[in-house]
Scaffold this motif. Structure first.
Motif, mmCIF file in Angstrom:
data_model
loop_
_atom_site.group_PDB
_atom_site.id
_atom_site.type_symbol
_atom_site.label_atom_id
_atom_site.label_comp_id
_atom_site.label_asym_id
_atom_site.label_seq_id
_atom_site.Cartn_x
_atom_site.Cartn_y
_atom_site.Cartn_z
ATOM 1 N N LEU A 56 -2.822 3.828 -0.605
ATOM 2 C CA LEU A 56 -3.202 4.770 0.453
ATOM 3 C C LEU A 56 -4.601 4.402 0.957
ATOM 4 N N PRO A 57 -4.745 4.238 2.249
ATOM 5 C CA PRO A 57 -6.085 3.914 2.760
ATOM 6 C C PRO A 57 -7.026 5.108 2.598
ATOM 7 N N GLY A 58 -8.218 4.817 2.137
ATOM 8 C CA GLY A 58 -9.232 5.857 2.008
ATOM 9 C C GLY A 58 -9.001 6.841 0.877
ATOM 10 N N ASP A 59 -8.154 6.476 -0.071
ATOM 11 C CA ASP A 59 -7.882 7.415 -1.165
ATOM 12 C C ASP A 59 -9.145 7.748 -1.949
ATOM 13 N N PHE A 60 -10.033 6.786 -2.119
ATOM 14 C CA PHE A 60 -11.265 7.052 -2.870
ATOM 15 C C PHE A 60 -12.170 8.022 -2.107
ATOM 16 N N GLU A 61 -12.110 7.994 -0.784
ATOM 17 C CA GLU A 61 -12.888 8.953 -0.004
ATOM 18 C C GLU A 61 -12.393 10.373 -0.246
ATOM 19 N N MET A 62 -11.093 10.525 -0.254
ATOM 20 C CA MET A 62 -10.534 11.850 -0.484
ATOM 21 C C MET A 62 -10.793 12.313 -1.910
ATOM 22 N N VAL A 63 -10.770 11.383 -2.874
ATOM 23 C CA VAL A 63 -11.090 11.752 -4.253
ATOM 24 C C VAL A 63 -12.530 12.264 -4.324
ATOM 25 N N GLU A 64 -13.460 11.583 -3.673
ATOM 26 C CA GLU A 64 -14.859 12.028 -3.676
ATOM 27 C C GLU A 64 -14.987 13.445 -3.123
#
Length: 175
Positions: A56-64
Motif C-alpha cells: 500500500l502506498p504511504g502505509d507508513f504515513e498512515m501508521v504515523e
C-alpha cells in the motif's frame, strides 16, 4: 480511579461524571479499534508487497498519523483509571493522608499539563489548516489528525478534573 474501582465510583457519582467516565472508556476503545486497523493495514501492505510486489502506498504515513491518534485516545482512560506510571516505592509505607496529598498534587499538575496541551494543540491545528501541510505520498492533510487528538485532550482535561475531585474528597475524608 485514584482510590476506588470504576464500579464503586459510578454508583456514588452524579450523572454527568458517570457519563464522562463512560465517554472516556468508549473513546479508549475506539483508540483500540484504530490500533487494530493499523495492524490490519500493515499486514495487508506487507502481504501484498511480498506476494504481488505492490505494498500500500504511504502505509507508513498512515501508521504515523493513526498511532498518534490512538495514543492520544488512551490518555484520558489512563488518567481516569489511575493507570499512569507511578513510583509506588516512595508511598508504600505512607499514610492515607500523605498519599491523598500526592494525589492532589498529581491532579493539579496533570490538569495544568492537559490544559496546556489542549491550548497549544488547538493552535497547532489552526496553523496546519492555514498552511495546508500534507503527508509526502498520500497528500493527507495533517490537520485532520489534530481533531481526534484535541477531543482526547479535552477528555483528558475532564478526566483530570474528575481525578482531582476524587483526590480532594479523599484528602478531606476523616481518617
Amino acid at each position: 480511579m485514584l482510590f476506588r474501582s470504576a464500579g464503586e465510583a459510578a454508583r456514588g457519582e452524579a450523572g454527568i461524571i458517570r457519563l464522562a467516565r463512560r465517554v472516556i472508556e468508549i473513546w479508549a476503545l475506539l483508540g483500540g479499534v484504530v490500533l487494530l486497523g493499523i495492524a490490519v493495514m500493515s499486514t495487508w501492505s506487507a502481504t501484498s508487497g511480498f506476494l504481488f510486489g505492490k505494498p500500500l502506498p504511504g502505509d507508513f504515513e498512515m501508521v504515523e498519523v493513526l498511532v498518534a491518534v490512538a495514543a492520544f485516545a488512551f490518555l484520558p482512560y489512563c488518567q481516569i483509571t489511575d493507570a499512569n506510571v507511578t513510583a509506588d516505592i516512595f508511598t508504600a509505607r505512607a499514610s492515607r493522608r500523605t498519599i491523598a496529598v500526592f494525589g492532589l498534587l498529581a491532579g493539579i499538575v496533570a490538569l495544568a499539563i492537559a490544559a496546556l496541551l489542549l491550548w497549544r494543540m488547538s493552535a497547532g491545528l489552526q496553523d496546519y489548516r492555514q498552511y495546508v501541510e500534507t503527508t509526502a505520498i498520500l497528500k493527507f492533510p495533517i490537520w485532520i489528525a489534530y481533531i481526534p487528538a484535541l477531543v482526547s485532550l479535552f477528555l483528558l482535561t475532564v478526566a483530570c478534573v474528575i481525578t482531582l475531585k476524587d483526590a480532594a474528597r479523599e484528602f478531606v475524608r476523616p481518617s
